[in-house]
Write an enzyme that holds these catalytic residues in place. Structure first.
Site, PDB file in Angstrom:
ATOM      1  N   PRO A   9      26.450  39.907  33.501  1.00  0.00           N
ATOM      2  CA  PRO A   9      26.575  38.528  33.022  1.00  0.00           C
ATOM      3  C   PRO A   9      26.212  37.461  34.056  1.00  0.00           C
ATOM      4  CG  PRO A   9      28.730  39.542  33.332  1.00  0.00           C
ATOM      5  CD  PRO A   9      27.711  40.639  33.434  1.00  0.00           C
ATOM      6  N   ASN A  10      25.542  36.455  33.553  1.00  0.00           N
ATOM      7  CA  ASN A  10      25.143  35.251  34.300  1.00  0.00           C
ATOM      8  C   ASN A  10      24.023  35.483  35.307  1.00  0.00           C
ATOM      9  OD1 ASN A  10      27.170  33.548  33.037  1.00  0.00           O
ATOM     10  ND2 ASN A  10      28.642  34.760  34.180  1.00  0.00           N
ATOM     11  N   ARG A  17      21.849  29.058  38.822  1.00  0.00           N
ATOM     12  CA  ARG A  17      23.301  28.973  38.978  1.00  0.00           C
ATOM     13  C   ARG A  17      23.702  29.007  40.465  1.00  0.00           C
ATOM     14  NH1 ARG A  17      25.952  35.046  38.698  1.00  0.00           N
ATOM     15  NH2 ARG A  17      27.914  33.939  38.720  1.00  0.00           N
ATOM     16  N   TYR A  22      23.845  32.160  45.451  1.00  0.00           N
ATOM     17  CA  TYR A  22      22.912  33.196  44.971  1.00  0.00           C
ATOM     18  C   TYR A  22      21.438  32.910  45.266  1.00  0.00           C
ATOM     19  CZ  TYR A  22      27.148  34.606  42.536  1.00  0.00           C
ATOM     20  OH  TYR A  22      28.431  34.987  42.257  1.00  0.00           O
ATOM     21  N   ASN A  72      24.196  45.644  39.200  1.00  0.00           N
ATOM     22  CA  ASN A  72      24.995  44.469  39.549  1.00  0.00           C
ATOM     23  C   ASN A  72      25.720  44.071  38.264  1.00  0.00           C
ATOM     24  OD1 ASN A  72      26.158  42.082  40.281  1.00  0.00           O
ATOM     25  ND2 ASN A  72      24.339  41.241  41.294  1.00  0.00           N
ATOM     26  N   ALA A  75      30.576  39.690  37.118  1.00  0.00           N
ATOM     27  CA  ALA A  75      32.039  39.588  37.085  1.00  0.00           C
ATOM     28  C   ALA A  75      32.700  40.798  36.425  1.00  0.00           C
ATOM     29  CB  ALA A  75      32.447  38.301  36.379  1.00  0.00           C
ATOM     30  N   HIS A  78      34.760  43.322  38.474  1.00  0.00           N
ATOM     31  CA  HIS A  78      36.165  43.136  38.829  1.00  0.00           C
ATOM     32  C   HIS A  78      37.111  43.401  37.667  1.00  0.00           C
ATOM     33  CE1 HIS A  78      34.064  41.314  42.145  1.00  0.00           C
ATOM     34  NE2 HIS A  78      33.577  40.359  41.365  1.00  0.00           N
ATOM     35  N   ASP A  85      34.056  53.841  33.339  1.00  0.00           N
ATOM     36  CA  ASP A  85      34.056  55.086  32.555  1.00  0.00           C
ATOM     37  C   ASP A  85      32.633  55.490  32.167  1.00  0.00           C
ATOM     38  OD1 ASP A  85      36.784  55.407  32.692  1.00  0.00           O
ATOM     39  OD2 ASP A  85      37.189  54.691  30.656  1.00  0.00           O
ATOM     40  N   GLU A  96      26.282  50.360  43.246  1.00  0.00           N
ATOM     41  CA  GLU A  96      26.826  49.018  42.943  1.00  0.00           C
ATOM     42  C   GLU A  96      26.220  48.018  43.919  1.00  0.00           C
ATOM     43  OE1 GLU A  96      31.120  48.886  43.219  1.00  0.00           O
ATOM     44  OE2 GLU A  96      31.109  46.702  43.423  1.00  0.00           O
ATOM     45  N   HIS A  98      25.750  43.779  45.019  1.00  0.00           N
ATOM     46  CA  HIS A  98      26.098  42.360  44.898  1.00  0.00           C
ATOM     47  C   HIS A  98      25.201  41.538  45.810  1.00  0.00           C
ATOM     48  CE1 HIS A  98      29.532  43.422  42.536  1.00  0.00           C
ATOM     49  NE2 HIS A  98      29.816  44.344  43.442  1.00  0.00           N
ATOM     50  N   ILE A  99      24.806  40.402  45.302  1.00  0.00           N
ATOM     51  CA  ILE A  99      23.966  39.498  46.084  1.00  0.00           C
ATOM     52  C   ILE A  99      24.807  38.871  47.197  1.00  0.00           C
ATOM     53  CG2 ILE A  99      22.638  37.345  45.949  1.00  0.00           C
ATOM     54  CD1 ILE A  99      22.189  38.174  42.902  1.00  0.00           C
ATOM     55  N   SER A 100      25.986  38.398  46.834  1.00  0.00           N
ATOM     56  CA  SER A 100      26.884  37.775  47.812  1.00  0.00           C
ATOM     57  C   SER A 100      27.784  38.833  48.442  1.00  0.00           C
ATOM     58  CB  SER A 100      27.737  36.707  47.113  1.00  0.00           C
ATOM     59  OG  SER A 100      28.584  37.311  46.141  1.00  0.00           O
ATOM     60  N   ARG A 105      34.623  36.199  49.788  1.00  0.00           N
ATOM     61  CA  ARG A 105      34.874  35.198  48.748  1.00  0.00           C
ATOM     62  C   ARG A 105      36.319  35.268  48.239  1.00  0.00           C
ATOM     63  NH1 ARG A 105      30.103  35.396  44.555  1.00  0.00           N
ATOM     64  NH2 ARG A 105      31.095  33.426  43.986  1.00  0.00           N
ATOM     65  N   ARG A 109      37.634  38.673  43.816  1.00  0.00           N
ATOM     66  CA  ARG A 109      36.351  39.384  43.901  1.00  0.00           C
ATOM     67  C   ARG A 109      36.403  40.556  44.887  1.00  0.00           C
ATOM     68  NH1 ARG A 109      32.799  35.834  41.134  1.00  0.00           N
ATOM     69  NH2 ARG A 109      33.546  33.706  41.310  1.00  0.00           N
TER      70      ARG A 109
HETATM   71  C1  DQA Z   1      28.052  39.083  42.052  1.00  0.00           C
HETATM   72  C2  DQA Z   1      29.468  38.811  42.571  1.00  0.00           C
HETATM   73  C3  DQA Z   1      30.456  38.700  41.413  1.00  0.00           C
HETATM   74  O1  DQA Z   1      31.757  38.446  41.908  1.00  0.00           O
HETATM   75  C4  DQA Z   1      30.053  37.558  40.488  1.00  0.00           C
HETATM   76  O2  DQA Z   1      30.925  37.491  39.392  1.00  0.00           O
HETATM   77  C5  DQA Z   1      28.639  37.629  40.063  1.00  0.00           C
HETATM   78  C6  DQA Z   1      27.624  38.048  41.032  1.00  0.00           C
HETATM   79  C7  DQA Z   1      27.020  39.092  43.187  1.00  0.00           C
HETATM   80  O3  DQA Z   1      25.908  39.571  42.943  1.00  0.00           O
HETATM   81  O4  DQA Z   1      27.288  38.595  44.291  1.00  0.00           O
HETATM   82  O5  DQA Z   1      28.298  37.244  38.938  1.00  0.00           O
HETATM   83  O6  DQA Z   1      28.047  40.365  41.459  1.00  0.00           O
END
Ligand code: DQA
Length: 143
Positions: A9-10, A17, A22, A72, A75, A78, A85, A96, A98-100, A105, A109
């Site tokens: 998502p997002n 965003r 990001y 990725n 959210a 979390h 599963d 897994e 993550h960009i950040s 943070r 997270r």
């Molecule tokens: C994220 C970190 C997550 O906490 C956040 O909800 C995202 C992006 C990252 O790529 O840093 O949407 O997965």
């Protein structure tokens, strides 16, 4: 070598965003560079959804055929026992990403529901986190 990148998502709004976190690059643009870089070495398939169930459907669809999956989950990382599963239900290794650096943070997270189901975790290197995950899959398959 077939590698899938799945964004949750997002992440369709990368480049738009929260650019201070990001960055200002759209994912499609980055993906073109990545595909070019790995041409002849890996076929990169891309899927993005804002819907938890669709991400699970995609994991089921590709999870028995691909050599590796870069995920990725945004959210859902979390919150989603269902995605954890799904990762445990398939045979392809999942990394897994993550960009950040989620550990720098907000505390919410810091915990990932999916890490224990994944082969490894890469976080905090900006979009380069995805390339590092692709490298990890290639290295594991070269063994
Ligand atoms: C994220 C970190 C997550 O906490 C956040 O909800 C995202 C992006 C990252 O790529 O840093 O949407 O997965």
């Amino acid at each position: 070598m077939r590698i899938a990148i799945i964004n949750g998502p997002n992440l369709n709004l990368l480049g738009v965003r929260e650019r201070d976190i990001y960055g200002d690059r759209r994912f499609e643009d980055y993906l073109d560079t990545l595909k070019h870089q790995y041409a002849g070495k890996a076929e990169l398939h891309y899927y993005q959804s804002n819907v938890e169930g669709f991400i699970i459907d995609e994991l089921h669809r590709i999870g028995f055929d691909y050599d590796g999956i870069v995920l990725n989950a945004g959210a859902y990382t979390h919150t989603s026992l269902a995605i954890a599963d799904a990762i445990r239900s398939i045979t392809a290794p999942v990394i897994e990403v993550h960009i950040s650096n989620v550990h720098k943070r907000e505390e919410i997270r810091h915990h990932s529901m999916i890490s224990s189901a994944c082969s490894g975790v890469i976080a905090g290197f900006g979009l380069d986190s995805y390339r590092l995950a692709v490298e990890a899959i290639l290295a594991a398959n070269a063994k």
